[in-house]
Write an enzyme that holds these catalytic residues in place. Sequence first.
Site, PDB file in Angstrom:
ATOM      1  N   THR A  11       0.816  -1.208   0.000  1.00  0.00           N
ATOM      2  CA  THR A  11       0.000   0.000   0.000  1.00  0.00           C
ATOM      3  C   THR A  11       0.859   1.271   0.000  1.00  0.00           C
ATOM      4  OG1 THR A  11      -1.631  -1.232   1.257  1.00  0.00           O
ATOM      5  CG2 THR A  11      -1.911   1.137   1.204  1.00  0.00           C
ATOM      6  N   VAL A  12       1.771   1.380   0.951  1.00  0.00           N
ATOM      7  CA  VAL A  12       2.550   2.616   1.065  1.00  0.00           C
ATOM      8  C   VAL A  12       3.600   2.717  -0.046  1.00  0.00           C
ATOM      9  CG1 VAL A  12       3.986   4.027   2.592  1.00  0.00           C
ATOM     10  CG2 VAL A  12       2.136   2.669   3.558  1.00  0.00           C
ATOM     11  N   LYS A 100       6.918   1.969  11.946  1.00  0.00           N
ATOM     12  CA  LYS A 100       7.023   2.409  13.351  1.00  0.00           C
ATOM     13  C   LYS A 100       7.662   1.348  14.246  1.00  0.00           C
ATOM     14  CE  LYS A 100       2.259   1.381  13.739  1.00  0.00           C
ATOM     15  NZ  LYS A 100       2.045   1.306  12.396  1.00  0.00           N
ATOM     16  N   GLU A 124       9.329  10.197   8.974  1.00  0.00           N
ATOM     17  CA  GLU A 124       8.147  11.038   9.179  1.00  0.00           C
ATOM     18  C   GLU A 124       6.850  10.228   9.192  1.00  0.00           C
ATOM     19  OE1 GLU A 124       7.808  14.659   9.700  1.00  0.00           O
ATOM     20  OE2 GLU A 124       6.023  13.599  10.341  1.00  0.00           O
ATOM     21  N   GLY A 129       0.806   8.860  10.207  1.00  0.00           N
ATOM     22  CA  GLY A 129       0.589   8.739   8.753  1.00  0.00           C
ATOM     23  C   GLY A 129       1.010  10.004   8.024  1.00  0.00           C
ATOM     24  N   GLU A 185      -7.639  -3.974  10.721  1.00  0.00           N
ATOM     25  CA  GLU A 185      -6.945  -5.163  10.225  1.00  0.00           C
ATOM     26  C   GLU A 185      -7.764  -6.409  10.578  1.00  0.00           C
ATOM     27  OE1 GLU A 185      -3.918  -4.970   8.788  1.00  0.00           O
ATOM     28  OE2 GLU A 185      -3.544  -2.851   9.193  1.00  0.00           O
ATOM     29  N   LYS A 200       4.028   4.526  18.774  1.00  0.00           N
ATOM     30  CA  LYS A 200       4.048   5.897  18.264  1.00  0.00           C
ATOM     31  C   LYS A 200       4.391   6.905  19.366  1.00  0.00           C
ATOM     32  CE  LYS A 200       0.785   4.850  14.524  1.00  0.00           C
ATOM     33  NZ  LYS A 200      -0.639   4.710  14.172  1.00  0.00           N
TER      34      LYS A 200
HETATM   35  N1  HSE Z   1      -3.557   0.660  12.170  1.00  0.00           N
HETATM   36  C1  HSE Z   1      -3.118   2.013  12.232  1.00  0.00           C
HETATM   37  C2  HSE Z   1      -4.316   2.899  12.580  1.00  0.00           C
HETATM   38  C3  HSE Z   1      -2.502   2.421  10.929  1.00  0.00           C
HETATM   39  O1  HSE Z   1      -5.448   2.397  12.644  1.00  0.00           O
HETATM   40  O2  HSE Z   1      -4.127   4.072  12.862  1.00  0.00           O
HETATM   41  C4  HSE Z   1      -1.432   3.447  11.018  1.00  0.00           C
HETATM   42  O3  HSE Z   1      -0.375   3.120  11.860  1.00  0.00           O
END
Ligand code: HSE
Length: 403
Positions: A11-12, A100, A124, A129, A185, A200
């Site tokens: 995705t990224v 992360k 970053e 995100g 997920e 984070k």
């Molecule tokens: N699973 C994470 C969220 C994605 O729901 O924010 C970004 O780290």
Amino acid sequence: MIKVSVLGYGTVGSGVVEILRENADIITKRTGEEIVVKSVLDLRDFPGDPVQDIIVHDFEEIKNDTEVQIVVETMGGLHPAYEFVKAALESGKSVCTSNKALVAAYGPELLEIAQSHNVNFLFEASVGGGIPIIRPLKISLAPDEILEISGILNGTTNYILTEMTDKGSDFDSVLKEAQEKGYAEKDPTADVEGYDACRKIAILTSLAYGKQLDFEDIYTEGITKITDRDIAYAKEIGAKVKIFGSSKKSGDKVSAMVAPKLITSSHPLYSVDGVFNAILVKGNMVGDVMFYGQGAGKLATASAVVSDIIDEAKHVNVNMKTLWDHEKLALMPLDEVTSKFLVRVKGNRESVQDAVEKAFGKVTPVDAGFDDEFGFVTEEITEGAYAGAAKQVEVINKIRFDA
Ligand code: HSE
């Protein structure tokens, strides 16, 4: 011309390639040089895709390619991401990553390797995100002593709590719906148990104080115990439940925590709903500054990665020192951290209020219309005092109250 390799075309990674192609003109103008993707590492092939001819399956090819100056790690997971990133830095290539888990676990080591090879390691996209927060914390807020960071750092849980609040749905059905819509997920454990937010806030706090905060040392509580009754109590006191990753400086000590908290409409993050993230930073000179945006998603996250690519392209052979040492950040013991608590205990008010006041001292009752339990808000007390008092009554649930 700066040549880039992307590790992982998920995705990224595919978002990074898309942005570099779509916004090539503006990126070239702003960088002062053209940035070109020379190769993409993935186990799969992508016939018909713009990258079909530049896919490679062996990292050694990228490591040994002297034309590649920047490696973009968007594979996720710790291994082999760590080994690849380390090898790329040691080969004199700058690296940027959205990972992360990698940054929280190996940040100081990878920064040190980057410095000793006169290249850069930027991340970053690893927090928030698409929200610019790492660069502002390192650069824009560099004059300030950071007093506090409070973040809604996970989109999945913010979405679930928002739906529970707005629609009265229960946790399990909102989670199922979030999975069906692709927000959560298949295995949502890292989100709903707070582990994602924990990494984070560990990264942000380490950067704020220049020392390593191990995510394992942060008290972490998820949202799986929050029920519709908790939401009803929250509404009764004009509050919303949000899960925060937060850290705070008190004297020479720092406390850090991930936990659901009640906030009222006077809190700057009260209106941050749905999948959005936001981070409030308090500096001793600048005061409060707030960062808001999409904490996940292909193009938002890839945009943050590309900002790092541009920064690295503008700093070839110049290491931009990031203060984040191996030395551990000493955390204030959890028992000493203070808060108000909304507490729900078994039994009706008449039968338990005396025992509650004996245990917790002065409390403010909250009537949310349930006669088989008693809800109340404590005065500001320490976590240690809360734990001691909670043993004396039958607690159904408690939520910290950031009032
Ligand atoms: N699973 C994470 C969220 C994605 O729901 O924010 C970004 O780290």
